[in-house]
Design an enzyme around this catalytic site. Structure first.
Site, PDB file in Angstrom:
ATOM      1  N   HIS A   4      -7.310  -6.148  -0.305  1.00 32.88           N
ATOM      2  CA  HIS A   4      -6.091  -5.364  -0.127  1.00 32.88           C
ATOM      3  C   HIS A   4      -4.981  -6.137   0.582  1.00 32.88           C
ATOM      4  O   HIS A   4      -3.869  -5.636   0.692  1.00 32.88           O
ATOM      5  CB  HIS A   4      -6.441  -4.107   0.673  1.00 32.88           C
ATOM      6  CG  HIS A   4      -5.461  -2.982   0.565  1.00 32.88           C
ATOM      7  ND1 HIS A   4      -4.987  -2.506  -0.641  1.00 32.88           N
ATOM      8  CD2 HIS A   4      -4.863  -2.220   1.525  1.00 32.88           C
ATOM      9  CE1 HIS A   4      -4.152  -1.503  -0.420  1.00 32.88           C
ATOM     10  NE2 HIS A   4      -4.049  -1.322   0.878  1.00 32.88           N
TER      11      HIS A   4
ATOM     12  N   SER B   7       0.840  -1.192   0.000  1.00 32.04           N
ATOM     13  CA  SER B   7       0.000   0.000   0.000  1.00 32.04           C
ATOM     14  C   SER B   7       0.887   1.258   0.000  1.00 32.04           C
ATOM     15  O   SER B   7       1.673   1.455  -0.926  1.00 32.04           O
ATOM     16  CB  SER B   7      -0.975  -0.047   1.183  1.00 32.04           C
ATOM     17  OG  SER B   7      -2.034   0.858   1.009  1.00 32.04           O
TER      18      SER B   7
ATOM     19  N   ASP C  63      -9.545  -5.504  -4.590  1.00 36.29           N
ATOM     20  CA  ASP C  63      -8.662  -4.559  -3.907  1.00 36.29           C
ATOM     21  C   ASP C  63      -9.192  -3.125  -4.012  1.00 36.29           C
ATOM     22  O   ASP C  63      -9.690  -2.711  -5.059  1.00 36.29           O
ATOM     23  CB  ASP C  63      -7.284  -4.626  -4.563  1.00 36.29           C
ATOM     24  CG  ASP C  63      -6.137  -4.246  -3.664  1.00 36.29           C
ATOM     25  OD1 ASP C  63      -6.334  -3.376  -2.800  1.00 36.29           O
ATOM     26  OD2 ASP C  63      -5.045  -4.809  -3.854  1.00 36.29           O
TER      27      ASP C  63
END
Length: 302
Positions: A278, A111, A251
């Site tokens: 995610h 991320s 995601d």
């Protein structure tokens, strides 16, 4: 599998300290892997599963808490001008030098960690031999636009509820928090219950939201912090290191968010995990680890 040695310590960074943990031997043959958490403002806990690679490959795996997070120095009094990409790049470079691996290492960022990894890689550090960008956007404006699209597709008036409280800035209202949870279960982590490591990170962010609130905002999709206009898209051709890109089919880092990495980094491979959002490193843990392991092993002789 034999037990790998574990070393914890602190790397002095200016007047502060960066907590780190090394699993395995930094002087062994495989590339040492530095795992960088997201947020900004999370902790290493929710990406702890990447420790599996130490057992799979015999490589050293380094986790650390970025400044302002977890066991590293907390700085609740620092404002937006302090929390910058350059700060976290300098912290990373300091840690690499402290561990003595700056001339040969692999980087995995999840991320925000992947965003930071892209910023690191465009500078073409000589020691970076492999890059893994996990569940990351190349542009925050695209992330925000895609988040709105995902919100609108959720059932039960979730988007409308979120909008209503965002207009008043009441991000702690029970209705807003409940609607946020619906989004998180659909697009952040689809496991029920969440792994304790993930819960631990979210609890830490709730206890000290300084970095996350300043740079991102109150949650994953309402980005009003200093990163809201960030993009690396135009600089991606500068990344020359072989790069593995991973994302989940569900995601919040949607295909539209991720695609610029695949289109503009010369040497790349993009793997999408079909049952993940995610966090494929927990949602499809074995498949994710095998994918990353195979990619890193292909670079171990670099």
């Amino acid at each position: 599998m034999s037990e790998k040695p574990v070393q914890e310590g602190f790397a002095p960074f200016g007047d502060w300290q960066t907590w780190y943990r090394v699993i395995g031997d930094l002087n062994a043959g495989p590339l040492p892997l530095v795992v960088v958490h997201g947020g900004p403002g999370c902790t290493h806990s929710y990406v702890d599963s990447f420790r599996d690679l130490a057992a799979l490959d015999g490589r050293a795996v380094v986790h650390y808490d970025q400044l302002g997070c977890g066991a590293s120095t907390r700085l609740r009094d620092k404002g937006a001008g302090f929390w910058t990409i350059d700060l976290f790049l300098a912290e990373l470079e300091n840690l690499l030098a402290h561990l003595g691996i700056q001339n040969r290492y692999a980087y995995l960022g999840q991320s925000w960690g992947g965003m930071l990894g892209a910023e690191h890689a465009v500078r073409q550090p000589a020691g970076l031999k492999a890059l893994v960008i996990a569940n990351s956007p190349a542009s925050m404006p695209t992330w925000v636009a895609e988040s709105i699209r995902l919100r609108k597709a959720l059932p039960g008036g979730v988007h409308e509820t979120l909008l209503r409280h965002e207009k008043t800035g009441d991000f702690r209202h029970p209705e807003y928090l409940a609607a946020t949870e619906v989004f998180n279960q659909a697009h952040v982590c689809r496991l029920d219950p969440w792994p304790v490591e993930v819960e631990r990170t979210f609890a830490a962010m709730d206890e000290d939201p300084t970095v996350y609130g300043t740079m991102n905002g109150p949650n994953e999709f309402h980005v009003i912090g200093t990163l809201k206009d960030w993009t690396v898209e135009d600089r991606l051709p500068l990344i020359t290191v072989p790069t593995l890109i991973i994302s989940g089919a569900h995601d919040e880092a949607t295909a539209e968010c991720v695609r610029p990495f695949a289109e503009r980094i010369a040497q790349n491979e993009w793997v999408v995990f079909p049952h993940s959002s995610h966090m494929p490193h927990y949602e499809e843990r074995d498949a994710c680890m095998q994918t990353v392991s195979a990619y890193l092993r292909s670079r171990d002789t670099a």
